[in-house]
Design a protein around this motif. Structure first.
Motif, PDB file in Angstrom:
ATOM      1  N   ILE A  85      19.882 -55.348   1.336  1.00  0.00           N
ATOM      2  CA  ILE A  85      20.157 -56.741   0.960  1.00  0.00           C
ATOM      3  C   ILE A  85      20.575 -57.503   2.213  1.00  0.00           C
ATOM      4  CG2 ILE A  85      21.499 -58.259  -0.553  1.00  0.00           C
ATOM      5  CD1 ILE A  85      21.804 -55.917  -2.502  1.00  0.00           C
ATOM      6  N   GLY A  86      19.746 -58.460   2.631  1.00  0.00           N
ATOM      7  CA  GLY A  86      20.000 -59.196   3.874  1.00  0.00           C
ATOM      8  C   GLY A  86      21.042 -60.292   3.756  1.00  0.00           C
ATOM      9  N   PRO A  87      20.870 -61.251   2.829  1.00  0.00           N
ATOM     10  CA  PRO A  87      21.748 -62.433   2.805  1.00  0.00           C
ATOM     11  C   PRO A  87      23.069 -62.216   2.060  1.00  0.00           C
ATOM     12  CG  PRO A  87      19.591 -62.861   1.787  1.00  0.00           C
ATOM     13  CD  PRO A  87      19.737 -61.391   1.913  1.00  0.00           C
ATOM     14  N   GLU A  88      24.006 -63.133   2.288  1.00  0.00           N
ATOM     15  CA  GLU A  88      25.334 -63.002   1.686  1.00  0.00           C
ATOM     16  C   GLU A  88      25.374 -63.371   0.208  1.00  0.00           C
ATOM     17  OE1 GLU A  88      24.384 -64.916   4.141  1.00  0.00           O
ATOM     18  OE2 GLU A  88      25.232 -66.932   4.091  1.00  0.00           O
ATOM     19  N   GLU A  89      24.519 -64.326  -0.219  1.00  0.00           N
ATOM     20  CA  GLU A  89      24.641 -64.798  -1.611  1.00  0.00           C
ATOM     21  C   GLU A  89      24.449 -63.668  -2.625  1.00  0.00           C
ATOM     22  OE1 GLU A  89      22.703 -66.348   0.589  1.00  0.00           O
ATOM     23  OE2 GLU A  89      23.359 -68.444   0.743  1.00  0.00           O
ATOM     24  N   LEU A 294      37.570 -65.101  21.923  1.00  0.00           N
ATOM     25  CA  LEU A 294      38.319 -64.375  22.951  1.00  0.00           C
ATOM     26  C   LEU A 294      39.302 -65.352  23.575  1.00  0.00           C
ATOM     27  CD1 LEU A 294      35.343 -62.398  24.554  1.00  0.00           C
ATOM     28  CD2 LEU A 294      36.882 -61.687  22.714  1.00  0.00           C
ATOM     29  N   THR A 295      40.522 -65.302  23.090  1.00  0.00           N
ATOM     30  CA  THR A 295      41.546 -66.250  23.560  1.00  0.00           C
ATOM     31  C   THR A 295      42.368 -65.582  24.665  1.00  0.00           C
ATOM     32  OG1 THR A 295      43.404 -65.572  22.172  1.00  0.00           O
ATOM     33  CG2 THR A 295      41.744 -66.967  21.128  1.00  0.00           C
ATOM     34  N   PRO A 296      43.128 -66.382  25.408  1.00  0.00           N
ATOM     35  CA  PRO A 296      43.991 -65.773  26.441  1.00  0.00           C
ATOM     36  C   PRO A 296      44.953 -64.742  25.831  1.00  0.00           C
ATOM     37  CG  PRO A 296      43.916 -68.159  26.691  1.00  0.00           C
ATOM     38  CD  PRO A 296      43.199 -67.849  25.427  1.00  0.00           C
ATOM     39  N   ALA A 297      45.266 -64.899  24.543  1.00  0.00           N
ATOM     40  CA  ALA A 297      46.180 -63.945  23.891  1.00  0.00           C
ATOM     41  C   ALA A 297      45.441 -62.761  23.273  1.00  0.00           C
ATOM     42  CB  ALA A 297      46.982 -64.671  22.824  1.00  0.00           C
ATOM     43  N   GLY A 298      44.140 -62.652  23.561  1.00  0.00           N
ATOM     44  CA  GLY A 298      43.365 -61.536  23.014  1.00  0.00           C
ATOM     45  C   GLY A 298      42.369 -62.009  21.966  1.00  0.00           C
ATOM     46  N   PRO A 299      41.505 -61.109  21.483  1.00  0.00           N
ATOM     47  CA  PRO A 299      40.492 -61.510  20.498  1.00  0.00           C
ATOM     48  C   PRO A 299      41.122 -61.866  19.151  1.00  0.00           C
ATOM     49  CG  PRO A 299      40.270 -59.166  21.109  1.00  0.00           C
ATOM     50  CD  PRO A 299      41.429 -59.691  21.856  1.00  0.00           C
ATOM     51  N   LYS A 300      40.643 -62.962  18.559  1.00  0.00           N
ATOM     52  CA  LYS A 300      41.130 -63.355  17.226  1.00  0.00           C
ATOM     53  C   LYS A 300      39.937 -63.620  16.314  1.00  0.00           C
ATOM     54  CE  LYS A 300      45.520 -65.326  18.644  1.00  0.00           C
ATOM     55  NZ  LYS A 300      46.471 -66.433  18.475  1.00  0.00           N
ATOM     56  N   VAL A 301      40.118 -63.279  15.045  1.00  0.00           N
ATOM     57  CA  VAL A 301      39.019 -63.427  14.075  1.00  0.00           C
ATOM     58  C   VAL A 301      38.879 -64.887  13.645  1.00  0.00           C
ATOM     59  CG1 VAL A 301      38.193 -62.784  11.773  1.00  0.00           C
ATOM     60  CG2 VAL A 301      39.386 -61.092  13.192  1.00  0.00           C
ATOM     61  N   LEU A 302      37.653 -65.423  13.762  1.00  0.00           N
ATOM     62  CA  LEU A 302      37.338 -66.739  13.199  1.00  0.00           C
ATOM     63  C   LEU A 302      36.838 -66.580  11.779  1.00  0.00           C
ATOM     64  CD1 LEU A 302      35.374 -68.459  16.116  1.00  0.00           C
ATOM     65  CD2 LEU A 302      37.773 -68.766  15.492  1.00  0.00           C
ATOM     66  N   GLU A 303      36.039 -65.551  11.575  1.00  0.00           N
ATOM     67  CA  GLU A 303      35.493 -65.307  10.243  1.00  0.00           C
ATOM     68  C   GLU A 303      34.923 -63.905  10.181  1.00  0.00           C
ATOM     69  OE1 GLU A 303      31.809 -67.108   9.181  1.00  0.00           O
ATOM     70  OE2 GLU A 303      30.910 -66.719  11.109  1.00  0.00           O
ATOM     71  N   TYR A 304      34.793 -63.427   8.954  1.00  0.00           N
ATOM     72  CA  TYR A 304      34.055 -62.196   8.713  1.00  0.00           C
ATOM     73  C   TYR A 304      32.798 -62.529   7.933  1.00  0.00           C
ATOM     74  CZ  TYR A 304      36.957 -58.253  10.178  1.00  0.00           C
ATOM     75  OH  TYR A 304      37.615 -57.312  10.915  1.00  0.00           O
ATOM     76  N   ASN A 305      31.716 -61.829   8.248  1.00  0.00           N
ATOM     77  CA  ASN A 305      30.528 -61.895   7.416  1.00  0.00           C
ATOM     78  C   ASN A 305      30.256 -60.492   6.888  1.00  0.00           C
ATOM     79  OD1 ASN A 305      30.020 -64.665   7.902  1.00  0.00           O
ATOM     80  ND2 ASN A 305      29.142 -64.144   9.887  1.00  0.00           N
ATOM     81  N   CYS A 306      29.593 -60.434   5.744  1.00  0.00           N
ATOM     82  CA  CYS A 306      29.411 -59.138   5.077  1.00  0.00           C
ATOM     83  C   CYS A 306      27.994 -58.610   5.249  1.00  0.00           C
ATOM     84  CB  CYS A 306      29.757 -59.278   3.602  1.00  0.00           C
ATOM     85  SG  CYS A 306      28.687 -60.417   2.723  1.00  0.00           S
ATOM     86  N   ARG A 307      27.331 -59.031   6.314  1.00  0.00           N
ATOM     87  CA  ARG A 307      25.890 -58.785   6.470  1.00  0.00           C
ATOM     88  C   ARG A 307      25.536 -58.897   7.941  1.00  0.00           C
ATOM     89  NH1 ARG A 307      25.055 -63.740   8.314  1.00  0.00           N
ATOM     90  NH2 ARG A 307      26.682 -65.181   7.672  1.00  0.00           N
ATOM     91  N   PHE A 308      24.285 -58.600   8.265  1.00  0.00           N
ATOM     92  CA  PHE A 308      23.802 -58.853   9.620  1.00  0.00           C
ATOM     93  C   PHE A 308      23.807 -60.353   9.881  1.00  0.00           C
ATOM     94  CE2 PHE A 308      21.288 -54.764   9.591  1.00  0.00           C
ATOM     95  CZ  PHE A 308      21.789 -54.270  10.790  1.00  0.00           C
ATOM     96  N   GLY A 309      24.123 -60.753  11.094  1.00  0.00           N
ATOM     97  CA  GLY A 309      23.979 -62.152  11.468  1.00  0.00           C
ATOM     98  C   GLY A 309      22.512 -62.499  11.601  1.00  0.00           C
TER      99      GLY A 309
END
Ligand code: AMP
Ligand code: GLY
Length: 467
Positions: A85-89, A294-309
C-alpha cells in the motif's frame, strides 16, 4: 544496527503482489518489483497510470473501504501473498488491517500505527511523552483559544492541520496576523476540510531538512539511505509548498558526519517512537518516515509519515540493489505455510543483506502549469521515450494518462493528468553526474507550461563525494 547477513531466496518462492496507489511512487515500486525473481503476478489498483499499466494487471473490482470485501475476495482468488500500500489515505482508513490474512502479508502499517501521520496532534503528544525531540507547540480544537495562544507568541508559529492534506496542510506564516489568518482558514472556513478541525501550532524551527526513512518490522529498524526533498515550488526554496519537487539521495546530512548523525536519529528519534507505539499496544510494520529539521540543538521531528515519501521512494528505488520483495516480505511479516505462496519460512528484516548502488540518485519532478493550486490536465507530452533512453535514466509516471482520442498521435496520446506529472530520475557515480543525467533527460520532455526546479541537488553536487 545495519544487518549484513546474507539471505538467498529460493527462486521457487514466487509471490503474487497487489499494489495499491497510482502515482510516481507506485510506478517506481512496480518497476523495482518487476525485476525481482520473487515476483509472480503483479496486480495494481491504478492502471490508468501508463507506467504502472505497462507492468501490472488491473484489479477488476472496486478499490475502496466501503466495498473492501470485494478486494478481500479478489486477493483470495488471485493468491495474493503480498499487498503493497503506497499512499497514506488507505493506510489511515484501515486497508492494511482489512487485507491482512493468514498467508498474506501487507506492506504498510495498520490504521492505529498510520495515525502517526494521519493525526498530527496525537503524534505530537506521543512524541512528547517519549521525549523525542520535536518542535514545541500545542494542539487546538477551539479557534479563540488558538488565536489567543498565537497572539501571545513573540515569533509567528507554524500552523498545521492535524489530519491528512496531501502534504499541503502546513502554513509557515511570516507574521502573527498571517498565523491568525491561517487558523481562520483551517478552523472556521474549513479550507482543509475535516483535517483542519484540529490544528497544531508550533515553533518555527531553523536549519536544513532531511527525510530519514526506515523499514520497521515491529521490532527491528533498518534505516534507508537519507534523502533530501525540495518542498517549495520554486528554485532556492521560493513559492508555495508542494508534495515535493525533487530529491537527491544520499542527501540532506552534514557532510562527513552522516553516520554519526544517522545513528543519533535512530537512537533519539526512531527507537523511542517505536517504543512509545509499543507501549500503546501498537505494532508498526512498514515504512516509518521522519521529516527532520537539523537544528543547532540537534535533529527535531517536523512530522512523521507512515509510508514511502513521494518522490523519495523513486530516489531510493533507483539505488536499491537488493530484492525489494524480499525486503517488503521481511518488513510485513508472513505466516509460514502460506496459501498465497509467500515466503516460507519467514525471513526477518535483520537477516537480509541490503545493498545500495554506490554513488547517488537524483529525481527531478516535472509539474503541470497551475500546480499546486489548479494543475492543468490534458496537455500533450512529448519526449518521454527519448529521455528514458539516456544512460542511467528512468522516467516514472506520476500524473499522466493516455487519451484515447489522441492515441494515434506521435506522443502515443500521453497527456498531463495531475499536478506532479513525471519524475525524471537518474543514477550516477557522483551526485553531480546523477543530476546532470536527470536534467539532460528532463530537458528532452515537453508539455505546455512545464514547471521544474533547476536546483535539485545543486549545492550538494559541488561536494565531489558525498559518502
Ligand atoms: P510537513 O508536511 O509537516 O513536513 O511540513 C511541510 C514543510 O513545512 C516542511 O517540510 C518544512 O519545510 C515546513 N515546516 C513544517 N513544520 C515546521 C516547523 N516547525 N518549523 C519550520 N518549518 C516547518
Ligand atoms: N515528499 C514528501 C512526502 O512524501 O511527504
Amino acid at each position: 544496527m545495519r544487518p549484513r547477513r546474507a539471505y538467498h531466496p529460493r527462486m521457487s518462492d514466487r509471490v503474487n503482489v497487489l499494489l495499491i496507489g497510482g502515482g510516481g511512487r507506485e510506478h517506481a515500486l512496480a518497476w523495482r518489483m518487476s525485476q525481482s525473481p520473487r515476483l509472480g503476478r503483479l496486480f495494481a489498483s491504478d492502471t490508468q497510470n501508463p507506467g504502472i499499466a505497462s507492468l501490472a494487471t488491473p484489479v477488476d473490482v472496486p478499490v475502496n473501504m466501503r466495498e473492501i470485501y470485494r478486494l478481500q475476495i479478489f486477493c483470495d482468488k488471485n493468491n495474493i501473498g503480498l499487498v503493497v500500500i503506497g499512499p497514506e489515505e488507505p493506510l489511515a482508513a484501515g486497508m492494511a488491517d482489512a487485507l491482512l490474512a493468514p498467508g498474506r502479508a501487507v506492506f504498510g502499517p495498520i490504521a492505529a500505527a498510520a495515525r502517526l501521520e494521519a493525526d498530527k496532534a496525537w503524534c505530537k503528544q506521543l512524541l512528547r511523552g517519549a521525549s523525542v525531540p520535536i518542535a514545541e507547540g500545542r494542539s487546538f480544537t477551539d479557534f479563540t483559544a488558538a488565536k489567543t495562544y498565537v497572539e501571545t507568541r513573540e515569533e509567528p508559529p507554524v500552523v498545521k492541520a492535524s489530519g491528512l492534506c496531501k502534504g499541503k496542510g502546513v502554513i509557515v506564516p511570516s507574521s502573527i496576523d498571517e498565523a491568525v489568518a491561517a487558523l481562520d482558514r483551517m478552523m472556521n472556513r474549513l479550507e482543509f476540510g475535516e483535517a483542519g478541525r484540529t490544528v497544531v501550532v508550533e515553533e518555527r524551527l531553523e536549519g536544513s531538512e532531511v527525510s530519514v526513512l526506515a523499514l520497521v518490522d515491529g521490532r527491528n529498524i533498518y534505516l534507508l539511505e537519507p534523502c533530501q526533498d525540495h518542498k517549495r515550488l520554486g528554485d532556492h526554496d521560493t513559492g508555495p509548498n508542494t508534495g515535493g519537487m525533487g530529491v537527491f539521495c544520499p542527501g540532506g546530512l552534514v557532510e562527513g558526519r552522516d553516520d554519526a548523525l544517522l545513528a543519533q536519529i535512530q537512537s533519539e528519534v526512531l527507537v523511542p517512537t517505536l517504543d512509545a507505539l509499543r507501549r500503546e499496544g501498537i505494532e508498526y510494520r512498514g515504512v516509518m518516515y521522519a521529516g527532520l529539521m537539523l537544528t543547532p540543538a540537534g535533529p527535531k521531528v517536523l512530522e512523521y509519515n507512515c509510508r514511502f515519501g513521494d518522490p523519495e521512494c523513486q530516489a531510493l528505488m533507483m539505488r536499491l540493489e537488493s530484492d525489494v520483495i524480499e525486503l517488503m516480505l521481511a518488513t510485513a511479516g508472513t505466516s509460514p505455510g502460506s496459501a498465497g505462496g509467500a515466503a516460507s519460512p519467514r525471513v526477518r528484516l535483520d537477516e537480509i543483506d541490503v545493498r545500495w548502488r554506490p554513488g547517488a540518485s537524483c529525481v527531478v519532478v516535472l509539474a503541470a502549469p497551475g500546480y499546486p493550486d489548479k494543475p492543468r490536465a490534458g496537455l500533450p507530452i512529448t519526449g518521454v521515450d527519448q529521455a528514458a533512453r539516456l544512460p542511467g535514466v528512468q522516467v516514472f509516471h506520476a500524473g499522466t494518462r493516455i487519451e484515447a482520442a489522441s492515441a494515434g498521435e506521435a506522443n502515443g496520446g500521453l497527456v498531463t493528468a495531475g499536478g506532479r506529472v513525471l519524475n525524471v530520475c537518474a543514477v550516477g557515480d557522483t551526485l553531480a553526474q546523477a543530476r546532470e543525467r536527470a536534467y539532460a533527460a528532463a530537458r528532452l520532455i515537453h508539455f505546455e507550461g512545464k514547471q521544474m526546479r533547476t536546483d535539485i541537488g545543486a549545492a550538494a553536487a559541488r561536494v565531489p563525494t558525498l559518502r
